[in-house]
Motif scaffolding. Structure first.
Motif, PDB file in Angstrom:
ATOM      1  N   TYR A  72      13.391  29.051 -23.368  1.00  0.00           N
ATOM      2  CA  TYR A  72      13.063  27.877 -22.560  1.00  0.00           C
ATOM      3  C   TYR A  72      12.014  27.055 -23.280  1.00  0.00           C
ATOM      4  CZ  TYR A  72      15.091  30.929 -19.014  1.00  0.00           C
ATOM      5  OH  TYR A  72      15.910  31.778 -18.315  1.00  0.00           O
ATOM      6  N   ARG A  73      12.182  25.743 -23.206  1.00  0.00           N
ATOM      7  CA  ARG A  73      11.183  24.818 -23.727  1.00  0.00           C
ATOM      8  C   ARG A  73      10.896  23.752 -22.682  1.00  0.00           C
ATOM      9  NH1 ARG A  73      13.290  22.455 -29.132  1.00  0.00           N
ATOM     10  NH2 ARG A  73      15.297  22.823 -28.144  1.00  0.00           N
ATOM     11  N   ILE A  74       9.629  23.488 -22.469  1.00  0.00           N
ATOM     12  CA  ILE A  74       9.195  22.460 -21.527  1.00  0.00           C
ATOM     13  C   ILE A  74       8.377  21.430 -22.290  1.00  0.00           C
ATOM     14  CG2 ILE A  74       7.832  21.978 -19.459  1.00  0.00           C
ATOM     15  CD1 ILE A  74       8.477  24.711 -18.424  1.00  0.00           C
ATOM     16  N   ARG A  75       8.772  20.194 -22.176  1.00  0.00           N
ATOM     17  CA  ARG A  75       8.134  19.108 -22.920  1.00  0.00           C
ATOM     18  C   ARG A  75       8.158  19.383 -24.417  1.00  0.00           C
ATOM     19  NH1 ARG A  75       2.863  18.224 -18.917  1.00  0.00           N
ATOM     20  NH2 ARG A  75       3.961  17.074 -17.271  1.00  0.00           N
ATOM     21  N   ARG A  76       9.264  19.964 -24.876  1.00  0.00           N
ATOM     22  CA  ARG A  76       9.528  20.283 -26.285  1.00  0.00           C
ATOM     23  C   ARG A  76       8.573  21.336 -26.838  1.00  0.00           C
ATOM     24  NH1 ARG A  76      11.122  14.496 -29.221  1.00  0.00           N
ATOM     25  NH2 ARG A  76      12.767  13.922 -27.728  1.00  0.00           N
ATOM     26  N   ILE A  77       7.919  22.073 -25.981  1.00  0.00           N
ATOM     27  CA  ILE A  77       7.029  23.145 -26.425  1.00  0.00           C
ATOM     28  C   ILE A  77       7.704  24.476 -26.126  1.00  0.00           C
ATOM     29  CG2 ILE A  77       4.762  24.231 -26.143  1.00  0.00           C
ATOM     30  CD1 ILE A  77       3.674  21.549 -25.296  1.00  0.00           C
ATOM     31  N   GLY A  78       7.810  25.338 -27.129  1.00  0.00           N
ATOM     32  CA  GLY A  78       8.433  26.634 -26.944  1.00  0.00           C
ATOM     33  C   GLY A  78       9.133  27.097 -28.200  1.00  0.00           C
ATOM     34  N   ASN A  79       9.575  28.343 -28.207  1.00  0.00           N
ATOM     35  CA  ASN A  79      10.290  28.904 -29.342  1.00  0.00           C
ATOM     36  C   ASN A  79      11.726  28.402 -29.342  1.00  0.00           C
ATOM     37  OD1 ASN A  79       7.926  30.356 -29.778  1.00  0.00           O
ATOM     38  ND2 ASN A  79       8.666  32.130 -28.639  1.00  0.00           N
ATOM     39  N   GLU A  80      12.237  28.213 -30.540  1.00  0.00           N
ATOM     40  CA  GLU A  80      13.613  27.756 -30.672  1.00  0.00           C
ATOM     41  C   GLU A  80      14.599  28.839 -30.269  1.00  0.00           C
ATOM     42  OE1 GLU A  80      16.770  25.315 -31.190  1.00  0.00           O
ATOM     43  OE2 GLU A  80      14.646  24.801 -31.190  1.00  0.00           O
ATOM     44  N   GLY A  81      14.260  30.094 -30.512  1.00  0.00           N
ATOM     45  CA  GLY A  81      15.123  31.201 -30.147  1.00  0.00           C
ATOM     46  C   GLY A  81      14.305  32.352 -29.605  1.00  0.00           C
ATOM     47  N   SER A  82      14.987  33.368 -29.089  1.00  0.00           N
ATOM     48  CA  SER A  82      14.311  34.546 -28.551  1.00  0.00           C
ATOM     49  C   SER A  82      14.021  35.500 -29.709  1.00  0.00           C
ATOM     50  CB  SER A  82      15.180  35.227 -27.487  1.00  0.00           C
ATOM     51  OG  SER A  82      14.520  36.360 -26.973  1.00  0.00           O
ATOM     52  N   ILE A  83      12.785  35.477 -30.200  1.00  0.00           N
ATOM     53  CA  ILE A  83      12.380  36.308 -31.324  1.00  0.00           C
ATOM     54  C   ILE A  83      11.638  37.516 -30.776  1.00  0.00           C
ATOM     55  CG2 ILE A  83      11.113  36.354 -33.507  1.00  0.00           C
ATOM     56  CD1 ILE A  83      11.342  33.313 -33.563  1.00  0.00           C
ATOM     57  N   PRO A  84      12.073  38.741 -31.103  1.00  0.00           N
ATOM     58  CA  PRO A  84      11.442  39.928 -30.500  1.00  0.00           C
ATOM     59  C   PRO A  84       9.954  40.033 -30.774  1.00  0.00           C
ATOM     60  CG  PRO A  84      13.528  40.495 -31.556  1.00  0.00           C
ATOM     61  CD  PRO A  84      13.228  39.071 -31.931  1.00  0.00           C
TER      62      PRO A  84
END
Length: 239
Positions: free
Chosen positions: A90-102
């Motif tokens: 999930y990204r909110i206001r373009r902030i967040g990880n591009e993928g689920s990285i362990p």
């Protein structure tokens, strides 16, 4: 002449009151939306936080089946996923990880009934028995702890009650896609209520291997049970 003017003024006043009453009756009533963004129930208009609240009726009208579909109703929310729900981010206001990285902690916290989910994929699947979803935009570490730099997705499910009710839904589609979800609610005793919900998705394999098992099937199942125990009144204890 004076009496005539007074009569005209009285008629004009009555007409104005009638127009005002008709306008008030014709004006649509705005339903108050209660949210728990600050860990207590309060009106959405009084919360000093950027919040989007999506009710169960709105999800049903928009055809929302899982958290990924929330992007149609919640601005600034981006959900990236594929056939594997554990790769969801999930990204909110373009902030967040591009993928689920362990090895990386998420920047958007996912909470279901106040319980934090460490991985976004744990919140996907069919949204069965959901009462409301709140999306809080911006840092929320003061009330929600770590891993909420971008914001919070708070899912609240329906609580058990003494009123009996049941719901069932079956979905059919292409590629042998089948989905189902259902809920049963009611009182077990005078002070104990229970709610049971289940959901699932089945899809045949897309790739047929000549040697070995087939690949790219999609089978997900979820079960959820809740109990609500109401304490006995003081009057009943004394009696």
């Amino acid at each position: 002449k004076t009496a005539h003017k007074l009569l005209v003024l009285a008629i004009a006043a009555l007409a104005a009151d009638a127009r005002l009453s008709w306008a008030e009756a014709a004006a649509p009533a705005v339903e108050e939306v209660l949210v728990s963004a600050r860990k207590r129930a309060e009106s959405l208009q009084e919360v000093p936080v950027s919040v989007s609240a999506v009710t169960a009726d709105q999800m049903a009208a928009a055809g929302i089946r899982d958290v990924a579909d929330l992007t149609t109703l919640v601005p600034a929310l981006v959900v990236t996923t594929n056939s594997n729900p554990f790769n969801t981010s999930y990204r909110i206001r373009r902030i967040g990880n591009e993928g689920s990285i362990p090895d990386f902690e998420p920047d958007t916290g996912l909470f279901i009934d106040g319980a934090y989910r460490s991985r976004s994929g744990l919140g996907l699947g069919h949204l069965a028995d959901v009462e409301q979803i709140e999306v809080l935009r911006g840092p929320q570490s003061t009330l929600y702890g770590k891993n909420v730099t971008a914001g919070v997705i708070s899912v609240r499910t329906s609580a058990p009650s003494q009123t009996f009710g049941a719901m069932g839904e079956l979905t059919l589609g292409e590629d042998a896609l089948q989905g189902f979800r259902g809920t049963v609610n009611g009182g077990l005793t005078d002070r104990v209520s229970g709610r049971f919900s289940m959901s699932g998705t089945q899809r045949d394999t897309i790739q047929e291997n000549v040697v070995g098992p087939d690949a790219d099937d999609l089978n997900q199942y979820a079960l959820r049970g809740q109990l609500l125990i109401e304490p006995m009144d003081a009057d009943r204890k004394l009696g």
